[in-house]
Motif scaffolding. Structure first.
Motif, PDB file in Angstrom:
ATOM      1  N   SER A  95      -8.575   4.905 -13.608  1.00 42.46           N
ATOM      2  CA  SER A  95      -8.794   6.353 -13.598  1.00 42.46           C
ATOM      3  C   SER A  95      -9.848   6.744 -14.623  1.00 42.46           C
ATOM      4  N   ALA A  96     -10.487   7.877 -14.373  1.00 41.97           N
ATOM      5  CA  ALA A  96     -11.469   8.409 -15.318  1.00 41.97           C
ATOM      6  C   ALA A  96     -10.788   8.785 -16.628  1.00 41.97           C
ATOM      7  N   LYS A  97      -9.571   9.281 -16.539  1.00 42.91           N
ATOM      8  CA  LYS A  97      -8.836   9.683 -17.735  1.00 42.91           C
ATOM      9  C   LYS A  97      -8.658   8.504 -18.690  1.00 42.91           C
ATOM     10  N   ALA A  98      -8.164   7.376 -18.175  1.00 43.32           N
ATOM     11  CA  ALA A  98      -7.928   6.209 -19.020  1.00 43.32           C
ATOM     12  C   ALA A  98      -9.233   5.640 -19.550  1.00 43.32           C
ATOM     13  N   ALA A  99     -10.251   5.549 -18.694  1.00 44.14           N
ATOM     14  CA  ALA A  99     -11.535   4.994 -19.116  1.00 44.14           C
ATOM     15  C   ALA A  99     -12.177   5.861 -20.196  1.00 44.14           C
ATOM     16  N   THR A 100     -12.100   7.168 -20.035  1.00 42.64           N
ATOM     17  CA  THR A 100     -12.690   8.074 -21.024  1.00 42.64           C
ATOM     18  C   THR A 100     -11.946   8.002 -22.350  1.00 42.64           C
ATOM     19  N   GLU A 101     -10.619   7.997 -22.291  1.00 45.33           N
ATOM     20  CA  GLU A 101      -9.818   7.977 -23.520  1.00 45.33           C
ATOM     21  C   GLU A 101     -10.046   6.701 -24.312  1.00 45.33           C
ATOM     22  N   LEU A 102     -10.045   5.555 -23.643  1.00 40.67           N
ATOM     23  CA  LEU A 102     -10.147   4.288 -24.357  1.00 40.67           C
ATOM     24  C   LEU A 102     -11.592   3.893 -24.651  1.00 40.67           C
ATOM     25  N   LEU A 103     -12.453   3.936 -23.653  1.00 45.69           N
ATOM     26  CA  LEU A 103     -13.804   3.393 -23.807  1.00 45.69           C
ATOM     27  C   LEU A 103     -14.787   4.376 -24.415  1.00 45.69           C
ATOM     28  N   GLU A 104     -14.498   5.663 -24.288  1.00 47.48           N
ATOM     29  CA  GLU A 104     -15.371   6.678 -24.883  1.00 47.48           C
ATOM     30  C   GLU A 104     -14.813   7.170 -26.220  1.00 47.48           C
ATOM     31  N   LYS A 105     -13.618   7.766 -26.180  1.00 48.03           N
ATOM     32  CA  LYS A 105     -13.061   8.380 -27.387  1.00 48.03           C
ATOM     33  C   LYS A 105     -12.652   7.340 -28.435  1.00 48.03           C
ATOM     34  N   ARG A 106     -12.289   6.144 -27.999  1.00 45.69           N
ATOM     35  CA  ARG A 106     -11.916   5.090 -28.943  1.00 45.69           C
ATOM     36  C   ARG A 106     -12.936   3.952 -28.919  1.00 45.69           C
ATOM     37  N   SER A 107     -14.185   4.319 -28.775  1.00 46.77           N
ATOM     38  CA  SER A 107     -15.227   3.292 -28.607  1.00 46.77           C
ATOM     39  C   SER A 107     -15.337   2.368 -29.814  1.00 46.77           C
ATOM     40  N   GLY A 108     -14.900   2.844 -30.990  1.00 46.75           N
ATOM     41  CA  GLY A 108     -14.923   1.961 -32.155  1.00 46.75           C
ATOM     42  C   GLY A 108     -14.033   0.746 -32.001  1.00 46.75           C
ATOM     43  N   LEU A 109     -12.972   0.888 -31.209  1.00 48.86           N
ATOM     44  CA  LEU A 109     -12.056  -0.236 -30.960  1.00 48.86           C
ATOM     45  C   LEU A 109     -12.426  -1.016 -29.705  1.00 48.86           C
ATOM     46  N   TYR A 110     -13.107  -0.377 -28.778  1.00 45.71           N
ATOM     47  CA  TYR A 110     -13.274  -0.957 -27.439  1.00 45.71           C
ATOM     48  C   TYR A 110     -14.726  -1.300 -27.096  1.00 45.71           C
ATOM     49  N   SER A 111     -15.581  -1.495 -28.073  1.00 46.05           N
ATOM     50  CA  SER A 111     -16.991  -1.768 -27.787  1.00 46.05           C
ATOM     51  C   SER A 111     -17.348  -3.251 -27.787  1.00 46.05           C
ATOM     52  N   ASP A 112     -16.382  -4.100 -28.043  1.00 39.85           N
ATOM     53  CA  ASP A 112     -16.655  -5.536 -28.019  1.00 39.85           C
ATOM     54  C   ASP A 112     -16.682  -6.038 -26.573  1.00 39.85           C
ATOM     55  N   ARG A 113     -17.139  -7.253 -26.390  1.00 43.38           N
ATOM     56  CA  ARG A 113     -17.151  -7.902 -25.071  1.00 43.38           C
ATOM     57  C   ARG A 113     -16.301  -9.172 -25.128  1.00 43.38           C
ATOM     58  N   PRO A 114     -15.595  -9.507 -24.051  1.00 47.09           N
ATOM     59  CA  PRO A 114     -14.869 -10.778 -24.019  1.00 47.09           C
ATOM     60  C   PRO A 114     -15.838 -11.947 -23.945  1.00 47.09           C
ATOM     61  N   ARG A 115     -15.392 -13.094 -24.373  1.00 47.44           N
ATOM     62  CA  ARG A 115     -16.218 -14.303 -24.280  1.00 47.44           C
ATOM     63  C   ARG A 115     -16.174 -14.806 -22.843  1.00 47.44           C
ATOM     64  N   LEU A 116     -17.309 -14.790 -22.188  1.00 45.67           N
ATOM     65  CA  LEU A 116     -17.421 -15.251 -20.806  1.00 45.67           C
ATOM     66  C   LEU A 116     -17.997 -16.667 -20.834  1.00 45.67           C
ATOM     67  N   TYR A 117     -17.117 -17.646 -20.860  1.00 49.59           N
ATOM     68  CA  TYR A 117     -17.533 -19.018 -21.114  1.00 49.59           C
ATOM     69  C   TYR A 117     -18.405 -19.580 -19.988  1.00 49.59           C
ATOM     70  N   MET A 118     -18.055 -19.263 -18.759  1.00 48.02           N
ATOM     71  CA  MET A 118     -18.863 -19.759 -17.649  1.00 48.02           C
ATOM     72  C   MET A 118     -20.258 -19.149 -17.689  1.00 48.02           C
ATOM     73  N   MET A 119     -20.312 -17.877 -17.942  1.00 44.57           N
ATOM     74  CA  MET A 119     -21.590 -17.181 -17.934  1.00 44.57           C
ATOM     75  C   MET A 119     -22.456 -17.534 -19.148  1.00 44.57           C
ATOM     76  N   SER A 120     -21.902 -17.363 -20.348  1.00 47.93           N
ATOM     77  CA  SER A 120     -22.701 -17.501 -21.561  1.00 47.93           C
ATOM     78  C   SER A 120     -22.883 -18.943 -21.998  1.00 47.93           C
ATOM     79  N   ASP A 121     -21.787 -19.716 -22.017  1.00 41.66           N
ATOM     80  CA  ASP A 121     -21.853 -21.078 -22.553  1.00 41.66           C
ATOM     81  C   ASP A 121     -22.431 -22.080 -21.558  1.00 41.66           C
ATOM     82  N   LEU A 122     -22.011 -21.973 -20.299  1.00 35.37           N
ATOM     83  CA  LEU A 122     -22.404 -22.986 -19.318  1.00 35.37           C
ATOM     84  C   LEU A 122     -23.658 -22.613 -18.543  1.00 35.37           C
TER      85      LEU A 122
END
Length: 554
Positions: A95-122
């Motif tokens: 939902s837009a509500k959840a995405a806005t609350e977490l990724l926008e309003k709490r961007s200090g906590l949610y701005s990292d990226r997961p490690r994508l081993y297939m993509m980045s490492d391999l």
């Protein structure tokens, strides 16, 4: 007899006490539940479903990853879904509500990226700005990129956009003007025209490359390399994302087909980053380099004479050789992003227009009224052409370029609506589900640009799709202004000069197949499946405009 405590033993004891403290803290902390989702099994979680869904090619549109996540949300009556695979936590935001609350309003906590081993490492995409971890290295890359692709800076690239659009229109000029018997355009031909258009612009902007042979080679290289990114950028697309140690097994080992794929893709990704850069360095060395993003930044940091090979083994971001690497990385992601995402948006736009003659008619009426028949639309006309803008917004909404966005990662424990979100959780914004939400967009599966036009002063418009389609918070796409300007000019010119319709056989039979709203290849970047259409000049006057293109002084 006394026991001597060595420094190593002391550190080991302190380390052990620390972990015991953390374990007890977690044990006695009031435990909130995870968000709803499949319960799975002890230790392994939802492993079996993950195995069945890992990188499976699906011809059933209802089995696209975004559709599967949306169905899970309906099943558990929640707009956030939690999935655990071997202790690897994923949170899906439907939902837009959840995405806005977490990724926008709490961007200090949610701005990292997961490690994508297939993509980045391999596969070697570690230089990709879009998937770099949230760090000083990322901030440096982002700052260099943003300075030359922010809204104010993009206007300097408009002459290149107009020149490439002229070339695109000339490729569509028929040998004979015959509206009733115009040949159909196959998807493969049309896509090649669009790729050449997007590629020629970004290669000129970033590297100053204009030689047709180089343009052809690097446009094709970006196309070949795109397969690996599309296939690997969604977290969990390959099982090595859950079990990183799998990356060390040899390619011949039973079940290691992912290593074989990586071994095929990695050289293309390497060539993508290094090929045009070497061409640039060669032109700089012999004094023939054209002013561009790369030369501007190399001169800014006084790096014009540095050897590209000097950066390979350096890790200090404050050293000059590493600034060259940063510029090279930023150049490569601009080159790739400008080559592929624009293609998706334009191909989706043409597909939608061919299925909606009522939209085509309204666009023609607006262009005829504002621009007239004697010239091509200019970017300066944009404010006076709201319906053209509405068409592009509706294409972004109903055919988003990245259906699942780019995954985020939470950097510390968090709580949302009474649910516990553990540190390290991968957070996936289900962009397609948000943009097809009935709460935000009435009749969401209907292609209707009018929804973005204000009928009166008091009418409330639905959210602009760009709020969701270009990412969230601090990780919003920094190249969005360039991509939208490029797509707008091409689509406006195509509509000003041509009719875009279904194949003649379908039109003659009155065939009305359903909108191909969901008929897309699955992957991080969505591309429509092959289609045919007819693109016919509206008149002799329009045909002459296509031949002439924009005035050369632009």
């Amino acid at each position: 007899m006394s026991t001597k405590i060595t420094p190593f033993l002391a550190v080991a004891i302190l380390f052990g006490f620390y972990h015991l403290y953390i374990s007890l803290l977690r044990l006695f902390r009031p435990r909130l539940p995870y968000p709803p989702g499949p319960r799975g099994y002890p230790l392994i979680g939802d492993l079996f479903n993950a195995i069945s869904n890992t990188h499976k090619g699906s011809k059933d549109i209802n089995q696209h990853e975004w559709a599967r996540y949306l169905e899970m949300g309906r099943k558990y009556s929640s707009d956030i879904i939690h999935v655990n695979v071997l202790g690897d936590h994923t949170l899906i935001l439907n939902s837009a509500k959840a995405a806005t609350e977490l990724l926008e309003k709490r961007s200090g906590l949610y701005s990292d990226r997961p490690r994508l081993y297939m993509m980045s490492d391999l596969c070697g995409w570690h230089w990709n700005l879009a998937t770099m971890p949230y760090s000083n290295k990322w901030r440096l890359h982002r700052r260099i990129f943003h300075q030359d692709f922010q809204a104010k800076a993009v206007s300097t690239y408009h002459p290149f956009i107009l020149q490439a659009t002229s070339n695109f229109l000339r490729k569509l000029v028929p040998i004979e003007y015959d509206p009733l018997h115009a040949p159909e355009i196959e998807h493969v031909d049309l896509e090649s025209y669009v790729r050449d258009h997007a590629g020629s612009i970004i290669l000129r902007v970033v590297y100053g490359i204009t030689a047709q042979e180089d343009l052809n080679d690097y446009v094709r290289l970006a196309y070949l390399a795109s397969e690996s990114l599309i296939a690997t950028m969604n977290h969990g697309s390959f099982f090595v994302d859950y079990l990183p140690w799998l990356k060390f097994i040899p390619a011949w080992f039973p079940g290691a087909s992912f290593k074989q794929k990586a071994n095929t893709w990695a050289p293309m990704v390497s060539d993508l980053a290094n090929g045009p850069w070497k061409t640039l360095k060669s032109s700089m060395a012999n004094g023939t380099a054209l002013p561009c993003f790369a030369t501007k930044n190399m001169e800014k940091f006084n790096l014009s004479n540095l050897d590209i090979n000097s950066i390979e083994n350096s890790n200090n971001l404050n050293s000059e050789p590493d600034m060259e690497e940063v510029i090279k990385n930023c150049s490569a992601i601009a080159y790739f992003g400008g080559s592929d995402t624009t293609v998706s948006l334009v191909m989706s736009s043409i597909l939608a227009l061919s299925h909606h003659p009522e939209v085509l008619k309204k666009a023609h009426e607006e262009l005829d009224r504002v621009v007239g028949p004697s010239r091509l639309p200019e970017i300066g006309d944009r404010d006076e052409l709201p319906y053209i803008d509405a068409i592009i917004k509706e294409v972004e909404r109903i055919y988003p370029v990245t259906p699942l966005g780019v995954p985020h990662r939470v950097i510390s424990d968090d709580v949302y609506e009474g649910y516990f979100i553990p540190k390290g959780t991968t957070v996936v914004p289900n962009v397609e589900a948000i943009l097809h939400s009935e709460e935000l967009y009435q009749d969401p599966l209907k292609f209707n640009p009018d929804r973005f036009l204000r009928n009166d002063k008091d009418s409330e418009l639905p959210p602009n799709p760009e709020l969701f389609s270009f990412g969230f918070g601090r990780r919003i796409c920094p190249g969005r202004h360039f991509a939208l300007d490029t797509a707008w000019v091409l689509i406006a010119c195509l509509l000003a000069t041509c009719d875009v319709t279904r194949p003649l056989e379908e039109s003659q039979k009155g065939c009305r197949t359903p909108d191909p709203v969901l008929d897309y290849f699955d992957g991080e970047i969505a591309h429509p499946k092959p289609y045919k259409c007819r693109i016919v000049p509206r008149s002799i006057t329009a045909l002459n405009l296509m031949k002439a293109g924009y005035p050369s002084e632009n």
